[in-house]
Write a protein that holds these residues in place. Structure first.
Motif, PDB file in Angstrom:
ATOM      1  N   LEU A 468       0.826  -1.212   0.000  1.00 56.42           N
ATOM      2  CA  LEU A 468       0.000   0.000   0.000  1.00 56.42           C
ATOM      3  C   LEU A 468       0.855   1.254   0.000  1.00 56.42           C
ATOM      4  O   LEU A 468       0.523   2.259  -0.656  1.00 56.42           O
ATOM      5  N   ARG A 471       2.297   1.633  -3.495  1.00 54.61           N
ATOM      6  CA  ARG A 471       1.270   1.985  -4.480  1.00 54.61           C
ATOM      7  C   ARG A 471       0.972   3.484  -4.465  1.00 54.61           C
ATOM      8  O   ARG A 471       0.708   4.092  -5.509  1.00 54.61           O
ATOM      9  N   SER A 472       1.018   4.085  -3.266  1.00 54.94           N
ATOM     10  CA  SER A 472       0.798   5.537  -3.143  1.00 54.94           C
ATOM     11  C   SER A 472       1.902   6.106  -2.269  1.00 54.94           C
ATOM     12  O   SER A 472       1.676   6.498  -1.115  1.00 54.94           O
ATOM     13  N   PHE A 473       3.083   6.149  -2.814  1.00 49.49           N
ATOM     14  CA  PHE A 473       4.230   6.628  -2.039  1.00 49.49           C
ATOM     15  C   PHE A 473       4.171   8.151  -1.930  1.00 49.49           C
ATOM     16  O   PHE A 473       4.144   8.859  -2.952  1.00 49.49           O
ATOM     17  N   PRO A 474       4.161   8.721  -0.692  1.00 55.21           N
ATOM     18  CA  PRO A 474       4.008  10.183  -0.510  1.00 55.21           C
ATOM     19  C   PRO A 474       5.312  10.933  -0.788  1.00 55.21           C
ATOM     20  O   PRO A 474       5.923  11.514   0.121  1.00 55.21           O
ATOM     21  N   TYR A 518       1.710  16.246   6.242  1.00 54.67           N
ATOM     22  CA  TYR A 518       0.517  15.425   6.110  1.00 54.67           C
ATOM     23  C   TYR A 518      -0.780  16.221   6.146  1.00 54.67           C
ATOM     24  O   TYR A 518      -1.846  15.650   5.931  1.00 54.67           O
ATOM     25  N   THR A 521      -2.079  19.387   1.154  1.00 55.28           N
ATOM     26  CA  THR A 521      -2.347  18.561  -0.024  1.00 55.28           C
ATOM     27  C   THR A 521      -1.505  19.050  -1.191  1.00 55.28           C
ATOM     28  O   THR A 521      -1.598  20.221  -1.581  1.00 55.28           O
ATOM     29  N   ASP A 526       1.492  11.972  -4.477  1.00 54.79           N
ATOM     30  CA  ASP A 526       1.584  10.519  -4.318  1.00 54.79           C
ATOM     31  C   ASP A 526       2.064   9.891  -5.621  1.00 54.79           C
ATOM     32  O   ASP A 526       1.502  10.136  -6.692  1.00 54.79           O
ATOM     33  N   VAL A 527       3.093   9.084  -5.529  1.00 55.26           N
ATOM     34  CA  VAL A 527       3.703   8.451  -6.697  1.00 55.26           C
ATOM     35  C   VAL A 527       3.636   6.936  -6.520  1.00 55.26           C
ATOM     36  O   VAL A 527       3.957   6.420  -5.447  1.00 55.26           O
ATOM     37  N   SER A 528       3.205   6.250  -7.558  1.00 58.43           N
ATOM     38  CA  SER A 528       3.179   4.784  -7.518  1.00 58.43           C
ATOM     39  C   SER A 528       4.561   4.255  -7.898  1.00 58.43           C
ATOM     40  O   SER A 528       5.091   4.580  -8.953  1.00 58.43           O
TER      41      SER A 528
END
Length: 666
Positions: A468, A471-474, A518, A521, A526-528
């Motif tokens: 997870l 998949r959505s690396f911040p 955090y 925004t 977010d990078v996959s």
């Protein structure tokens, strides 16, 4: 100094204990060597001998078993053996006694007789249409046959290596020339009609270029016997009574060329021709045939009988089948390979006595002569015994190598994963352990407890959270938080300086940076990282056990070494690189070996985070392979896959042993 004194060695009881130890150690070694030998021997077997579990496969020294393996490769399926030889074969292991019996009889016959039989057979094969010959040496399950491999080369040359044009002409969704399938012919099946496509026309051209040893003649006696067995419900006595014969089995029945006179035989023959006979073997009276497409028939194959040209007859197939259902038995004929072979011998020798004299046989009528398919295979096999033995020793390994090298980038992906995993593990873990060892931080023990706590959970527990996260690396939040943390620490240092403990500034800067990262925004933040090398490597950069192990090793090193290096003006990094790292070579070798084993043999994580085939590692491809590959091929694949681990262990062994031997010497 030896452990046992000279006096102690003279004791019988002590010698018995030592002998018992050697026996136990030898037995333990054998329990390792024997399974290894079985694995190696299984990796060079096939379906003929895979279940024998011999340390030395029988075909290494038994030519009859080798011939059975040759037949297995040629016919691929037991049904094709049954069709070619007229003998029911359900498993290829049944070929061994058949091969032994026929080979002994063949070698016992005079060489002149064998040569005459093969000359006549080759001349007959030259007159036989392609529709009478099955293609052999095709692909067994999970493997690529030699004829199919040559067919793909033929297609590649035909399109000048232009795969896009091949896909357009053949209208097939395939990824490369290596995945182009060869058309599968069912020449003995009633409903088989080849598609009138360019691919099938090219296939027939390729088939024409092959020699007789790459084909097998289609026999109709076998399906006729199966038809009779079903018609008479396996009741041999009832069959013999109706046919007025004394056959020992249904397999003794032969399919006549023309309708028999005897009533039961005539009815069975007519029913078989009308309902079961395949188009290539149908013969029709010339007047009937020429009314069903004049350009699709061979004229007067028998006097007054025409034979359909295959596959040109396909356009007229419905009309031909309708005609067969209503035609009189006298207007039909069965142009089987057997009947054509007998007519060929009759035209060449004239009488059955001349055939017996030529072949040293004792036939009393032409119907007793069968196709010498098995003899032809023996003749083709005999000159290549040595080459065949070496071929079957290396075939599985070559097949695995072709699969690995031709599918995706398995070798390159595995190499990148292993090298980068070892590089990061041997860089990050020693640096972290060195810092904990050299600098006596008050919370060192807590950090070590945290590192050890990671060992309490199996890797599978962390797979879903790691997936997870990747998949959505911040990435955006991480960059913002890092920049803000650096700015706040700088401001704290400039504003407060040494008037307050630095750790307070670090804690405050960390809380503010994390909270800001955090709550803000960031578009596209977010990078996959899935389907990338980062997804494979980053989760294993640091290892808690390795840090704990290295920290203990660094603690055992004498502090005087560091003090002497400091007096000489060495920097901290130089002491780490030129003192700590060389002295910790044994433990680094252990970590490198463990990292290599985990990265190289890892399957689940690599398959989970990389769904695209271009990022699949070797183990993922081997898993894909085992879905269709037989177990002997998978044994060869696992044998090859274990070689890199063995090489790395041998390379690391001297460093590991040095760490064991040197302390004992001190």
């Amino acid at each position: 100094m030896s452990i046992l004194s000279n006096v102690g060695r003279r004791s019988f009881s002590l010698r018995a204990v030592i002998a018992m130890l050697y026996i136990v150690l030898t037995a333990g070694a054998l329990t390792i060597v024997y399974p290894l030998a079985l694995m190696l021997s299984t990796s060079v077997t096939s379906s003929v001998d895979v279940d024998e579990f011999r340390v030395i496969p029988a075909y290494f020294h038994d030519d009859d078993v080798l011939f059975a393996k040759y037949l297995e490769e040629k016919y691929v399926r037991p049904a094709m053996v049954t069709q070619a030889y007229g003998k029911e074969i359900f498993e290829f292991r049944e070929l061994i006694p058949l091969a032994r019996e026929q080979r002994e009889a063949w070698l016992a016959s005079p060489p002149a007789t064998r040569e005459a039989l093969m000359i006549d057979w080759r001349d007959f094969m030259a007159t036989l249409p392609l529709s009478y010959r099955n293609l052999c040496f095709l692909s067994p399950p999970g493997m690529t046959g030699r004829v199919e491999s040559a067919y793909r080369e033929f297609v590649s040359k035909r399109f000048n290596d232009d795969f896009t044009e091949c896909r357009k002409v053949y209208q097939e969704d395939v990824r490369s020339f290596t995945s182009v399938s060869i058309p599968y012919e069912r020449l003995a099946d009633r409903d088989y009609l080849p598609d009138p496509t360019q691919k099938n026309r090219d296939f027939l051209e390729y088939k024409r270029s092959l020699g007789a040893e790459s084909m097998a003649v289609v026999s109709l006696d076998v399906p006729y016997a199966a038809f009779l067995r079903s018609r008479y419900k396996r009741d041999l006595a009832e069959f013999n009574r109706a046919f007025a014969t004394s056959y020992a089995s249904f397999a003794d029945a032969r399919l006549p060329e023309r309708a028999p006179v005897q009533v039961a035989q005539r009815e069975a023959w007519t029913a078989f021709v009308r309902s079961r006979l395949s188009l290539p073997f149908v013969g029709l009276r010339s007047e009937l045939a020429r009314s069903l497409g004049s350009d699709a028939w061979d004229r007067d194959v028998l006097p007054g009988i025409d034979r359909p040209i295959f596959p040109a007859i396909g356009a007229h197939a419905p009309a031909v089948f309708d005609t067969l259902r209503t035609a009189a038995p006298e207007d039909m004929a069965v142009l089987s390979s057997e009947s054509l072979y007998r007519r060929f011998l009759e035209s060449r020798y004239g009488t059955i006595a001349a055939v017996n004299a030529r072949y040293a046989t004792t036939h009393t009528e032409w119907s007793q002569i069968s196709l010498p398919s098995l003899e032809a295979d023996l003749s083709a096999f005999q000159p290549q015994i040595t080459a065949s033995r070496w071929h079957y020793i290396t075939r599985n390994y070559i097949e695995v190598m072709d699969y690995i090298l031709l599918h995706g980038r398995a070798v390159w992906n595995t190499l990148v994963l292993v090298v980068l995993s070892m590089a990061t593990q041997l860089l990050v873990n020693p640096l972290a352990a060195y810092a904990l060892s050299r600098f006596r931080l008050p919370y060192t023990n807590r950090l070590l407890m945290f590192c050890l706590a990671t060992m309490a959970f199996p890797p599978e527990v962390a797979m879903i959270p790691s997936f997870l996260l990747l998949r959505s690396f911040p990435l955006g939040q991480l960059v913002v938080g890092t920049v803000m943390f650096a700015m706040l620490v700088s401001i704290w240092w400039l504003a407060v300086g040494k008037r307050a403990p630095m750790w307070i500034g670090l804690v405050v800067a960390g809380i503010i940076s994390i909270g800001t990262a955090y709550t803000v925004t960031i578009p596209g933040g977010d990078v996959s990282m899935l389907n990338s090398y980062s997804a494979l490597i980053l989760p294993g950069v640091a290892n808690g056990f390795s840090i704990f192990l290295l920290k203990g090793f660094f603690d055992s090193m004498p502090r005087e070494v560091y003090e002497a290096a400091t007096l000489e003006g060495a920097t901290e990094f130089r002491m780490f690189w030129q003192i700590a790292v060389p002295m910790s070579a044994p433990v680094l070798a252990v970590i490198a070996l463990g990292t290599f084993t985990a990265a190289y043999g890892g399957f689940m994580w690599a398959f989970l985070v990389c769904q695209k085939e271009e990022y699949w590692t070797l183990m993922v491809w081997l898993y894909e392979m085992q879905i269709t590959a037989p177990k002997y091929l998978m044994t060869a694949a696992l044998t090859l896959a274990s070689i890199p681990t063995l090489v790395v262990f041998i390379f690391c062994q001297r460093f590991i042993l040095r760490g064991i031997v040197l302390p004992s010497m001190h």
